[in-house]
Design a protein around this motif. Structure first.
Motif, PDB file in Angstrom:
ATOM      1  N   PHE A 207     -53.093 -43.430  -0.161  1.00  0.00           N
ATOM      2  CA  PHE A 207     -54.156 -44.102  -0.914  1.00  0.00           C
ATOM      3  C   PHE A 207     -54.903 -43.153  -1.855  1.00  0.00           C
ATOM      4  O   PHE A 207     -55.814 -43.583  -2.563  1.00  0.00           O
ATOM      5  CB  PHE A 207     -55.157 -44.737   0.057  1.00  0.00           C
TER       6      PHE A 207
ATOM      7  N   HIS B 103     -61.236 -46.882   1.405  1.00  0.00           N
ATOM      8  CA  HIS B 103     -60.186 -46.807   2.425  1.00  0.00           C
ATOM      9  C   HIS B 103     -60.748 -46.072   3.637  1.00  0.00           C
ATOM     10  O   HIS B 103     -61.410 -45.048   3.501  1.00  0.00           O
ATOM     11  CB  HIS B 103     -58.956 -46.074   1.885  1.00  0.00           C
TER      12      HIS B 103
ATOM     13  N   ASP C 227     -57.910 -49.159   7.430  1.00  0.00           N
ATOM     14  CA  ASP C 227     -56.493 -49.192   7.088  1.00  0.00           C
ATOM     15  C   ASP C 227     -55.657 -48.828   8.298  1.00  0.00           C
ATOM     16  O   ASP C 227     -54.525 -49.295   8.452  1.00  0.00           O
ATOM     17  CB  ASP C 227     -56.188 -48.210   5.947  1.00  0.00           C
TER      18      ASP C 227
ATOM     19  N   THR D 259     -51.733 -49.798  12.601  1.00  0.00           N
ATOM     20  CA  THR D 259     -52.152 -50.464  11.368  1.00  0.00           C
ATOM     21  C   THR D 259     -52.204 -51.969  11.619  1.00  0.00           C
ATOM     22  O   THR D 259     -51.756 -52.461  12.666  1.00  0.00           O
ATOM     23  CB  THR D 259     -51.166 -50.183  10.218  1.00  0.00           C
TER      24      THR D 259
END
Length: 222
Positions: free
Chosen positions: A51, A143, A163, A202
């Motif tokens: 990210f 994030h 995340d 996740t």
């Protein structure tokens, strides 16, 4: 580290000592059973690296400064990020208080308005940081990743605030610790360091049968 003098008295008395979860400043005991915190932090950093862009500003909310878990997780996270670790702008410590983590994260967001990646290095730091992000940042603009697997963290993962979370295996840690202690008392050879394991969870993989057992160890087993 404050427990070292007591650990020394234990060993001097001829009592078998086995350490669980956290290391000491001095190498003590027959065996140390714990999460490989560097490896756990590395998993987080390696995952979050996807990210990172040239504009990413990263903040870290640690738990207790100087503890082996905090030091090793941060070092692993940095290693997992690789070159992107240069974009870490701030590291704060909440003393394992969600309220303090919330306040410190609010402060980071004010100091660095463009901060768009924050990680918490234990349950309290992660939950407090996430609450601040939910209140003071646009949805999806930051994030996030956390450690451990409380009900609140799992909910935040399902909501998409996190995340990813890196979970330890406390049931495994406890089991291996008692098993190792029994072997050590009986005079059997035991490993000096035993990794009880960790897993990166996740939203995509949290519903697998194996990960459900890890997230809910007292309800997912047979």
């Amino acid at each position: 580290d404050e427990t070292v003098p007591y650990a020394e008295k234990i060993t001097e008395a001829g009592i078998t000592l086995v350490l669980m979860d956290s290391a000491m400043e001095k190498e003590m005991g027959a065996s140390m059973i714990a999460t490989d915190n560097f490896e756990a932090g590395y998993k987080m950093g390696e995952y979050m690296k996807q990210f990172v862009t040239s504009d990413t500003i990263i903040g870290i909310v640690g738990h207790v400064q100087g503890t082996s878990t905090a030091v090793q997780r941060e070092a692993g996270f940095r290693a997992g990020l690789g070159e992107a670790q240069k974009q870490i702008a701030s590291v704060v410590f909440c003393d394992s208080s969600s309220e303090k983590a919330y306040e410190l994260t609010c402060g980071m967001l004010e100091e660095y308005p463009g901060m768009n990646m924050i990680v918490g290095l234990n349950e309290y730091s992660a939950v407090g940081a996430a609450q601040a992000v939910k209140e003071y940042a646009l949805p999806g603009s930051v994030h996030m990743a956390g450690f451990d697997s409380s009900k609140k963290e799992i909910q935040l993962l399902e909501e998409g605030v996190f995340d990813a979370i890196v979970i330890q295996k406390p049931f495994n840690m406890g089991y291996l610790s008692i098993e190792t202690a029994v072997k050590a008392v009986r005079g059997e050879t035991v490993k000096r360091n035993i990794d009880s394991g960790s897993e990166l969870i996740t939203k995509e993989n949290m519903y697998t049968e194996e990960n459900q057992k890890l997230l809910f160890p007292f309800f997912g087993g047979e």
